[in-house]
Scaffold this active site. Structure first.
Site, PDB file in Angstrom:
ATOM      1  N   CYS A  82       0.823  -1.206   0.000  1.00 57.35           N
ATOM      2  CA  CYS A  82       0.000   0.000   0.000  1.00 57.35           C
ATOM      3  C   CYS A  82       0.856   1.256   0.000  1.00 57.35           C
ATOM      4  CB  CYS A  82      -0.956  -0.024   1.187  1.00 57.35           C
ATOM      5  SG  CYS A  82      -0.190  -0.429   2.764  1.00 57.35           S
ATOM      6  N   TYR A  83       1.918   1.272   0.806  1.00 60.79           N
ATOM      7  CA  TYR A  83       2.793   2.446   0.802  1.00 60.79           C
ATOM      8  C   TYR A  83       3.454   2.635  -0.563  1.00 60.79           C
ATOM      9  CZ  TYR A  83       2.485   2.895   5.950  1.00 60.79           C
ATOM     10  OH  TYR A  83       2.062   3.071   7.233  1.00 60.79           O
TER      11      TYR A  83
END
Lengths: 350, 350, 350, 350
Positions: C154-155
Site C-alpha cells: 500500500c505504501y
C-alpha cells in the site's frame, strides 16, 4: 486499621494492564501513597517507561514477578489481575496487608454462583469472610475494617448507584429491570484478542454476552440486598468504539404512587453529601464524556412515554469509578484519608 | 407505471447532504439510472467534485437550485431535503414524476400526529393520499402504483423489520416493547451543529431525545397496523462515535405458548425469500460492521434470562437500508427492475 | 493467457484476514469470477459466515486448509498470506495457475535485498523470473504474460503513482525525496497484537519503523528504474486511528527549469487515460475519505513555500488499490477483461 | 510581580470553547487559583454546567458577557478568544492585570507579518511592547516582568521545543527544515464548521493549509532568533481523527561534524532540569497518547537512512502544553509559584 498521615507503602500487582496503569496514574498524584513495588508477569524486568510510556515520569522501580514481591514490607496491595487468579495470590499474603482487589474473585458471597460464572470452584473460600463488596458509597464502615476490598466491576458500579437507593426506598418495581449498557473497549483489558483489534471495533457497535454476562450475578446480589428479595435482571452489554466510559440505560417501572419526581428526590437526597455521585435535574441525562478520566458518576432520570415507567441513564469512567478510582477511594476510606484524596482531577473533555 | 428497460431520467434534490451523496453513490452504479440533474440550495453552481470530492469521478452536471429543476424532463425525483420542506417542493411537481422521498413529510397517515411532532400543520395533506410508506418488504404492491414513496427513517426500518412479522404472527406481547437504539453520527446530517462536531462526539456515548424522538410515531403507526390495535413503545436513541450504522436492541415479552425458537421460525419464514434481510441462528446477534455500506439488514434473537422474554438485535446501515438504499430498492420496485439492481455491493469491513 | 468470457475458477489463500476478506468482497461482485475455494490455516472447517459475518451472503464453500486446495481445478489463485510464507505455497502449484500475490514475496528483484529485509533467504528464487511487479498502470504487458503478479504494498502504490512519472520526465530531483506516510490500522493485518488493540491506537498517532520500514526497498527499486540510477529515500510511516486509507505527503525539489505547473502537466498527461488515478488541480490536495472502499488513487500538488520545492499529497485505500483491488485490476488485465470489471464501486463517504 | 501565597483572583474570557474549558479544568485544581469570573459571548447568562457539563462540579459563577467583567477586581486574566479579537479586549484592561493570552494576537513582533497572516492591521500595536512570547522554557525572566504573555500555538510549541536548542547549538542546518505535523481535531476549536463534523473527520486524514498555515510565521520568528538569521521552513499540518494531540515529524540535515548522538546530547542537556520536556533515548519516538491530557512534551530522535540527516518526532497535547497548560505554567512563573503547580496530572491512557 489505624488512621495515619504517614505515607502508605503500596504494591500494585498486574501493573502493565489498563487498570494497573490507571492505579499508577492516580496513586502517583496521591500525597499519602508510596508505590514501592509494581509487578507484572510478562513484563517483569522492564522499567515502567517501556511498558507504559505515558507514565515514564513516575518514579517507581522496574516491574518484578508477582512471586518476587515482599509483602511484609507493604501496607496495602492493589490487585489488578485476571479473574480467578487473585485468590491464590491473596492467600499467600500476610494478614497485615490490606488488599484492594479489582478482579471479581471476592465479589460474590455465594461460592456456587462464583463457580457457575467463573469456570470453577473458588480456591480460597475462607477468605471471602474477610472481604467486603467495595461499592464505596454503601459499604464505608466495612471497608474500614475488612481486609479485602472487592472493588465492583464497571457495569455493576454504574448500575447499582441509581438502582440500590430506588429499591431501598421502594420507589421502583422489583421485577422487569432492564439494563442496556454501553461500554468503551478498555473494559476488555489489554490482552491480545482479535475481537478487540482497532479494525474490528472501530466504526461499529455490537451487543455481546446477550443474556449471560458475568457481571449479572454481582448486580443481582446487591440489588437483592437492597430489595430484600431475589432479583432477576435483564442485562445487555454493548461494545462502543471509544476507549473509556460506561453508559447504562435502565428501564424500570415506578412503584405504585411513585413518580419520576419522587424517584429524583430519593436519589438527590441519597447522594447530596457524596462528592463523586451527582444527580441531574429531571429530564437531563449524562454523557460518558462528562466523566471521562474522573471518579465521578452522573445519573439522570426521565419519564418513559409509557405511563408509570421511567428511564434512568447513568455514566462512569469504567477505569476510574468503575475500577481503579474506586479502589483508590476505598484506600482513602480504609486508611482514614479524606475520601477525595488523589481523585480531584476534573473530567477530560474533549 | 410502465415496466421499461430504458434508462430512467432522475433528479436528486438535496444532493450535497449525506443521504443525497449516498443516492448519487448508488445510482452512479445503477445501469438503468440516468442522473440528469442534482440540486442543492447552498451549493448550487458548484461542480459535484467541489461539494463531494469522493464522487468526482461521477459524470453529472453541476448542482442547480431546486427552483431551476425542470421536472417535465424527469421520470423520477429523489428528495433528500430537510423534514417539512419537501411538501411544498412535491406540490409543485407534475404528477408524471414519481417521487422517492427520504424526509418524514409523507410518512405519517395522521396529519395531527404530523403537526404535533414536526412543528406545524402539513402543507400538502391531500398529497398524502398519493403516498405509501416505503418499507419495501411490506408495501411492494403500493410502491408500484403510488406516486410518492415515503421512505422510512433509519430507526423505524431497523425496528420494524423484526417487530412487524412478530406482531402479525402474534408471537410477542403488544405492550412493553422497549427499543434501545444506537446510531452513527451521519444520521444527524451534514448541517453545522456544535453537537455533531468530532470533538463533541468522539470517544463518548449519550442518549438523546429520551422519551420524545420524532421517529416514535412512525414506528407506532406501523406496529399498530401489524398488531391491529394501538401500540405505545419505549424508544431511546443513543449517539455512537461511528459514521454509519444503526443497532436496535429490542426487549419484548413472548406471547403465551411462544418461544424464542418459534419466534425465529416466524422471522426466518417471513424473510427467506428476501435478498436484503437475513435472520441469524438463535443466540447469534449481528454487529453494525456486518452491514456497513450495504443495503442488508441482519436480525438476531436471544432468550432473555427472565423467562418468557426475548431480546432482539437488528442492524442496518442508516444511510443505505435506512435511507438512500431503500429508496433505490423502491425505485427498482416502482420501475420494474430486479429489486437488487445497483444494490449488490457487499458490506465494507473493516 | 487466453482471453475468455468464461468464468475464471478462483482460489483465495489467506481468506480470513483483511486482504483476503477484501478479495472476496470484490470478487463476489465480479461477473467473471467464480470463487471455488477459500483457504485459511486457523479457520479451516468454518463457514465464511462465522469468520467474516459481513460476507455471510456470499455463496462460497467453507474454508479449507491450504494443503487441501486442488490447484489443478483452478485457473487463478489469489495469495493473501503473511510475508515469507507464499514462496513455498506457490512453488507447489502447477504452472497452469496464474498467481496474484499480495505478500512481498515476489516484489523484489534482488534476492539479497529480500533476505536483508524479510529475515532470511528467499526459498524460491527461481520463481522470481516468472514474476512481475504488479503496479498495474506501469506493467500491463508483463502482467498479461507473467505467471506471478507480485501486487505492490500500500505504501509503495501510493508513493510510486506520483513519483514514477515525475522521475521519468526528469521533473524532480533524484535525491532528498521525503515520504511522510499516514496509514489506517487495517494495514497491520488481523493478527492479535497488543499494538493494534483499539485502546492502543484510538485517539492517538505515532510514527513507526522510523528509518527502516520494509516497504522502503520496494519503493526504491521502482524509483531507481524510473530515474535510471539508484535512489535512496526518506520514508516515515505513521499509524492513524482509522480503519482504511493511506495518505502520503511527499516533499521534493523541482528539477531546474521545472515548476509545479509543469509537474502537474506531466502527471495529468500520464494519467488522463487511467480510470483509477486522478490528478487534482494544482493547489488542491486529497483526503483518504475521498477514496475509501474504492480502487481510486488521487494525487494533488502544491508549491512549497521554499522556492523550487513542491509538496505532493497522494491517497489510496490501502486494502483496495493498495492491496486487493489492485490484485483484481491485475486479474482483469491478465484475463483480458475490461480493467474496471468489479471495481466500479464509488468511494464510501461518510 | 510579587511572590505571594495568597490566592490569585482570575478571570477567564472565552470560557465556553475548548481552550477555555481546559483552563477551568486545570485551574479548578490549582490551589492558588481563584476563578472569580468566566465570560463567553454566546453563553453569557448560563451556568457552567449547561455549557460544559463535565465541569458541573466546579464552583464558579455563571458566565457573563466580556463587557460585564470588572477587571479592577482581578489579578490575572486568561484570554481564550478568537484570533484578532483579543487586542481590543486587552486594550480596555487596567495595567494592573496580568494577561495570559492563548490567541495569536501578541505573538508576532513584526506588525506587518501580523497584518499579512491575520487579515488586517493590528489594533493595539503599542501593547506588543508589553508582551513576551510565552514559550515557558525559553522566556521565564520576561514572563515574570512583562504584562502580556502571548502563549504559543500548539504547532509552534511542538516544533520549537526540539528545534530551538538544536539551532542555538549549531547542530543542524538552517535550511530545508521540514515539519510534517499531525493534529487532533480540538485544535480547530468548538465553532460550528462543516469541516469539523464527526462524519467529515472520522475514519480519514487530510492535509490542510498546505504551504500557507498561520502558525508558520510564529515558528519562523523564533527559529530565526535561535539561528541568528532568517529561516524559511516547510510546514504541512494534517487533521487526524482524534480529539487531542499534536505529533510533529521533523526532517533536518545535521550540521557538519554532528551526529544524531551529538544532537541528542544537546537536547538532553538542555532539558534535563525541565519537568515538562523529556528527551527519549536515540531511536525511540513518542506517541501522542503518551502525553494526552498532560502538560508534558516528549521528543525522540532517529537517524535518517540518508546519511547526514535526522528525523525528529515531538508530541504534546495541543490543549495543554500547546495552549491552556502552558498558560497555567506561565501563570505559575509570573506569580512565583512552583512551576508545576496544578499541572502534575499524569497523561491519560488509554
Amino acid at each position: 486499621m489505624t488512621m495515619t498521615k504517614e505515607r502508605i507503602r503500596i504494591g500494585i500487582l498486574g501493573a502493565s494492564g489498563y487498570t494497573g496503569a490507571e492505579l499508577i496514574r492516580l496513586l502517583a498524584c496521591h500525597p499519602q501513597a508510596d508505590i514501592q513495588v509494581i509487578a507484572g508477569e510478562r513484563t517483569a524486568g522492564q522499567p515502567l517507561a517501556d511498558v507504559l510510556p505515558h507514565l515514564a515520569m513516575v518514579d517507581v522501580p522496574p516491574l518484578v514477578k508477582i512471586e518476587q514481591v515482599d509483602y511484609a514490607s507493604l501496607d496495602a496491595v492493589f490487585c489488578a489481575l485476571p479473574h480467578a487468579t487473585t485468590q491464590a495470590v491473596v492467600s499467600a499474603m500476610p494478614s497485615s496487608v490490606k488488599v484492594f482487589d479489582i478482579s471479581a474473585d471476592f465479589r460474590l458471597d455465594n461460592m456456587d454462583t462464583y463457580a457457575e460464572w467463573y469456570g470453577g470452584a473458588h480456591k480460597a473460600p475462607a477468605l471471602q469472610n474477610d472481604a467486603v463488596y467495595g461499592l464505596t458509597e454503601f459499604y464505608r464502615e466495612q471497608i474500614k475494617t475488612k481486609r479485602i476490598i472487592a472493588c465492583p466491576g464497571c457495569y455493576p458500579t454504574t448500575s447499582l448507584l441509581p438502582l440500590v437507593p430506588l429499591l431501598e426506598a421502594g420507589a421502583i418495581d422489583k421485577d422487569r429491570i432492564i439494563i442496556d449498557a454501553k461500554s468503551g473497549v478498555s473494559g476488555a483489558g489489554r490482552a491480545e484478542k482479535q475481537a478487540n483489534l482497532f479494525s474490528e471495533v472501530s466504526e461499529a457497535v455490537h451487543a455481546y454476552g446477550v443474556g449471560r454476562h458475568r457481571h449479572m450475578p454481582e448486580i443481582e446480589q446487591e440489588l437483592a440486598k437492597a430489595a430484600g428479595q431475589d432479583i432477576t435482571i435483564t442485562f445487555t452489554p454493548h461494545l462502543i468504539p471509544m476507549n473509556r466510559g460506561i453508559l447504562a440505560t435502565i428501564y424500570v417501572k415506578l412503584a405504585d404512587g411513585q413518580s419520576v419526581d419522587s424517584a429524583y428526590e430519593v436519589l438527590a437526597r441519597r447522594y447530596e453529601q457524596e462528592e463523586f455521585v451527582s444527580v441531574l435535574p429531571v429530564g437531563q441525562t449524562p454523557a460518558t464524556r462528562h466523566v471521562r478520566g474522573s471518579n465521578y458518576a452522573m445519573i439522570g432520570l426521565a419519564p418513559d412515554r409509557v405511563p408509570g415507567h421511567m428511564i434512568i441513564v447513568a455514566v462512569t469512567d469504567n477505569l476510574v469509578k468503575g475500577a481503579s478510582g474506586q479502589a483508590v477511594q476505598n484506600f482513602n476510606v480504609a486508611f482514614g484519608f479524606p475520601e477525595v484524596t488523589g481523585l480531584t482531577q476534573k473530567p477530560l473533555f474533549p
